[in-house]
Write a protein that holds these residues in place. Structure first.
Motif, PDB file in Angstrom:
ATOM      1  N   GLY A  44      30.899   5.747  39.865  1.00  0.00           N
ATOM      2  CA  GLY A  44      31.300   5.790  38.468  1.00  0.00           C
ATOM      3  C   GLY A  44      30.112   5.956  37.552  1.00  0.00           C
ATOM      4  N   GLU A  45      30.409   6.278  36.286  1.00  0.00           N
ATOM      5  CA  GLU A  45      29.366   6.432  35.276  1.00  0.00           C
ATOM      6  C   GLU A  45      29.813   5.750  33.982  1.00  0.00           C
ATOM      7  OE1 GLU A  45      28.052  10.383  34.506  1.00  0.00           O
ATOM      8  OE2 GLU A  45      28.053  10.991  36.618  1.00  0.00           O
ATOM      9  N   ALA A  46      28.838   5.245  33.234  1.00  0.00           N
ATOM     10  CA  ALA A  46      29.103   4.644  31.933  1.00  0.00           C
ATOM     11  C   ALA A  46      27.980   5.017  30.989  1.00  0.00           C
ATOM     12  CB  ALA A  46      29.218   3.123  32.042  1.00  0.00           C
ATOM     13  N   ALA A  47      28.315   5.133  29.696  1.00  0.00           N
ATOM     14  CA  ALA A  47      27.319   5.497  28.689  1.00  0.00           C
ATOM     15  C   ALA A  47      26.860   4.292  27.882  1.00  0.00           C
ATOM     16  CB  ALA A  47      27.885   6.559  27.751  1.00  0.00           C
ATOM     17  N   ASP A  48      27.462   3.123  28.128  1.00  0.00           N
ATOM     18  CA  ASP A  48      27.068   1.930  27.369  1.00  0.00           C
ATOM     19  C   ASP A  48      27.445   0.686  28.166  1.00  0.00           C
ATOM     20  OD1 ASP A  48      26.087   1.133  24.489  1.00  0.00           O
ATOM     21  OD2 ASP A  48      27.697  -0.265  25.000  1.00  0.00           O
ATOM     22  N   GLY A  49      26.754  -0.404  27.868  1.00  0.00           N
ATOM     23  CA  GLY A  49      27.018  -1.654  28.567  1.00  0.00           C
ATOM     24  C   GLY A  49      28.415  -2.197  28.363  1.00  0.00           C
ATOM     25  N   LEU A 103      26.298   4.313  37.721  1.00  0.00           N
ATOM     26  CA  LEU A 103      25.240   4.793  36.831  1.00  0.00           C
ATOM     27  C   LEU A 103      25.574   4.421  35.395  1.00  0.00           C
ATOM     28  CD1 LEU A 103      24.810   8.394  38.305  1.00  0.00           C
ATOM     29  CD2 LEU A 103      23.622   6.296  38.985  1.00  0.00           C
ATOM     30  N   VAL A 104      24.649   3.738  34.733  1.00  0.00           N
ATOM     31  CA  VAL A 104      24.868   3.321  33.345  1.00  0.00           C
ATOM     32  C   VAL A 104      23.679   3.774  32.511  1.00  0.00           C
ATOM     33  CG1 VAL A 104      25.397   1.395  31.802  1.00  0.00           C
ATOM     34  CG2 VAL A 104      26.083   1.277  34.213  1.00  0.00           C
ATOM     35  N   THR A 111      22.831  13.685  41.111  1.00  0.00           N
ATOM     36  CA  THR A 111      22.389  14.744  42.016  1.00  0.00           C
ATOM     37  C   THR A 111      21.473  14.192  43.097  1.00  0.00           C
ATOM     38  OG1 THR A 111      22.554  16.397  40.249  1.00  0.00           O
ATOM     39  CG2 THR A 111      21.173  16.945  42.143  1.00  0.00           C
ATOM     40  N   ILE A 112      20.552  13.329  42.694  1.00  0.00           N
ATOM     41  CA  ILE A 112      19.608  12.742  43.651  1.00  0.00           C
ATOM     42  C   ILE A 112      20.338  11.875  44.673  1.00  0.00           C
ATOM     43  CG2 ILE A 112      17.743  11.047  43.888  1.00  0.00           C
ATOM     44  CD1 ILE A 112      16.743  12.091  41.119  1.00  0.00           C
ATOM     45  N   LEU A 113      21.192  10.984  44.185  1.00  0.00           N
ATOM     46  CA  LEU A 113      21.840  10.016  45.069  1.00  0.00           C
ATOM     47  C   LEU A 113      22.844  10.675  46.006  1.00  0.00           C
ATOM     48  CD1 LEU A 113      22.374   7.147  42.477  1.00  0.00           C
ATOM     49  CD2 LEU A 113      20.634   7.257  44.269  1.00  0.00           C
ATOM     50  N   GLU A 114      23.609  11.615  45.490  1.00  0.00           N
ATOM     51  CA  GLU A 114      24.665  12.194  46.312  1.00  0.00           C
ATOM     52  C   GLU A 114      24.140  13.226  47.307  1.00  0.00           C
ATOM     53  OE1 GLU A 114      27.975  13.309  43.791  1.00  0.00           O
ATOM     54  OE2 GLU A 114      28.707  11.239  43.960  1.00  0.00           O
ATOM     55  N   SER A 115      22.834  13.474  47.280  1.00  0.00           N
ATOM     56  CA  SER A 115      22.238  14.319  48.319  1.00  0.00           C
ATOM     57  C   SER A 115      21.976  13.518  49.594  1.00  0.00           C
ATOM     58  CB  SER A 115      20.925  14.923  47.817  1.00  0.00           C
ATOM     59  OG  SER A 115      19.934  13.920  47.651  1.00  0.00           O
ATOM     60  N   GLU A 116      22.177  12.198  49.514  1.00  0.00           N
ATOM     61  CA  GLU A 116      21.952  11.320  50.661  1.00  0.00           C
ATOM     62  C   GLU A 116      23.289  10.949  51.299  1.00  0.00           C
ATOM     63  OE1 GLU A 116      18.882  10.452  51.747  1.00  0.00           O
ATOM     64  OE2 GLU A 116      18.090  11.749  50.165  1.00  0.00           O
ATOM     65  N   PRO A 117      23.394  11.008  52.608  1.00  0.00           N
ATOM     66  CA  PRO A 117      24.677  10.766  53.270  1.00  0.00           C
ATOM     67  C   PRO A 117      25.206   9.344  53.150  1.00  0.00           C
ATOM     68  CG  PRO A 117      22.908  10.963  54.886  1.00  0.00           C
ATOM     69  CD  PRO A 117      22.330  11.365  53.572  1.00  0.00           C
ATOM     70  N   ASP A 118      24.317   8.382  52.914  1.00  0.00           N
ATOM     71  CA  ASP A 118      24.755   6.979  52.851  1.00  0.00           C
ATOM     72  C   ASP A 118      24.912   6.461  51.427  1.00  0.00           C
ATOM     73  OD1 ASP A 118      21.970   7.229  52.514  1.00  0.00           O
ATOM     74  OD2 ASP A 118      21.628   5.138  53.115  1.00  0.00           O
ATOM     75  N   LEU A 119      24.769   7.334  50.422  1.00  0.00           N
ATOM     76  CA  LEU A 119      24.872   6.908  49.030  1.00  0.00           C
ATOM     77  C   LEU A 119      25.994   7.669  48.333  1.00  0.00           C
ATOM     78  CD1 LEU A 119      21.087   6.866  48.010  1.00  0.00           C
ATOM     79  CD2 LEU A 119      22.422   5.038  49.075  1.00  0.00           C
ATOM     80  N   ALA A 120      26.731   6.979  47.469  1.00  0.00           N
ATOM     81  CA  ALA A 120      27.817   7.618  46.727  1.00  0.00           C
ATOM     82  C   ALA A 120      27.882   7.044  45.321  1.00  0.00           C
ATOM     83  CB  ALA A 120      29.157   7.404  47.434  1.00  0.00           C
ATOM     84  N   LEU A 144      22.266  13.627  30.557  1.00  0.00           N
ATOM     85  CA  LEU A 144      21.318  14.344  31.405  1.00  0.00           C
ATOM     86  C   LEU A 144      20.714  13.432  32.465  1.00  0.00           C
ATOM     87  CD1 LEU A 144      19.953  17.090  31.849  1.00  0.00           C
ATOM     88  CD2 LEU A 144      18.147  16.366  30.272  1.00  0.00           C
ATOM     89  N   VAL A 145      20.411  12.198  32.067  1.00  0.00           N
ATOM     90  CA  VAL A 145      19.847  11.239  33.021  1.00  0.00           C
ATOM     91  C   VAL A 145      20.867  10.910  34.099  1.00  0.00           C
ATOM     92  CG1 VAL A 145      18.995   8.882  33.309  1.00  0.00           C
ATOM     93  CG2 VAL A 145      18.238  10.242  31.355  1.00  0.00           C
ATOM     94  N   ARG A 146      22.107  10.663  33.700  1.00  0.00           N
ATOM     95  CA  ARG A 146      23.150  10.344  34.673  1.00  0.00           C
ATOM     96  C   ARG A 146      23.367  11.500  35.648  1.00  0.00           C
ATOM     97  NH1 ARG A 146      26.109   8.922  30.091  1.00  0.00           N
ATOM     98  NH2 ARG A 146      27.814  10.345  30.660  1.00  0.00           N
ATOM     99  N   THR A 147      23.369  12.699  35.124  1.00  0.00           N
ATOM    100  CA  THR A 147      23.560  13.873  35.978  1.00  0.00           C
ATOM    101  C   THR A 147      22.429  14.007  36.988  1.00  0.00           C
ATOM    102  OG1 THR A 147      24.767  15.041  34.242  1.00  0.00           O
ATOM    103  CG2 THR A 147      23.818  16.384  36.000  1.00  0.00           C
TER     104      THR A 147
END
Length: 220
Positions: free
Chosen positions: A32-37, A7-8, A20-29, A13-16
């Motif tokens: 990592g996260e980044a705040a800038d390119g 997630l970049v 939440t959306i992605l990790e509610s799915e069993p095949d998605l994880a 708030l957007v990353r969070t």
């Protein structure tokens, strides 16, 4: 198979919300996260995600430059889906040109976000024909020399490409042209190779920029 997603976005708030959306799915994880390119190359090297959800506008290095860097420096870059507030954002078109496989609006429903990640992982592209047509028109495309003649597309490949610009899937193209789905897949693979395009999105961009199709064409 678990699909790793990076997630970049410069908004926590957007990353969070995406996590939440992605990790509610069993095949998605979320790997990592980044705040800038600026953080993207290192994180991609360390976490090896299948998909990067990339904010298109960030303060230091935006999503366009970050996408360009991944596509030009990695032998097998992850799929990039740019995330934007407005579908008519000119940055979106530049990101698609840079190698992104599609885009999502930040107001997309959770199921749309999940489907987008799975779609690009499967090798398909997220095409929004009307939005891409409007962006292509604003970018003054269609002035390339000779259309796509230099690519040497067959007549059937040209037909398939025209239908791809309308957002049709392989199954829909097969029905339109009375062909088998595997035959359509073969034509798509051949025309991508001839155009030097990574995926369907890049092929559609080439079709507009070469003048092969016009943003003014109805149904495109």
């Amino acid at each position: 198979m678990t699909i790793g997603v990076l997630l970049v976005d410069d908004e926590q708030l957007v990353r969070t919300g995406l996590r939440t959306i992605l990790e509610s799915e069993p095949d998605l994880a979320v790997v990592g996260e980044a705040a800038d390119g600026t953080e993207v190359p290192g994180l991609v090297s360390r976490t090896r995600p299948e998909v990067v959800l990339m904010d298109v506008r960030m303060p230091t290095v935006d999503g366009i430059r970050a996408t360009e860097h991944l596509m030009s420096t990695m032998d097998a870059p992850p799929k990039v889906v740019v995330v934007t507030t407005f579908e008519n954002d000119d940055y979106v078109y530049d990101a698609l040109r840079a190698g992104a496989s599609g885009f999502l609006l930040k107001r997309s429903r959770p199921e749309e976000i999940v489907a987008a990640v799975r779609t690009v992982t499967a090798g398909d592209s997220l095409l929004f024909p009307a939005a891409i047509r409007r962006l292509a028109a604003r970018h003054g495309t269609g002035r390339g020399p000779g259309g796509l003649r230099e690519a040497g597309l067959t007549e059937r490949e040209e037909q398939v490409l025209r239908l791809m610009t309308t957002g049709m899937s392989n199954v829909e193209i097969a029905g339109e042209l009375f062909l088998g789905v595997e035959t359509v897949k073969t034509h798509v693979g051949n025309l991508l190779a001839k155009l030097g395009a990574r995926d369907r999105t890049q092929a559609v961009i080439r079709a507009y920029e070469s003048g092969f199709v016009s943003p003014d064409e109805s149904g495109a």
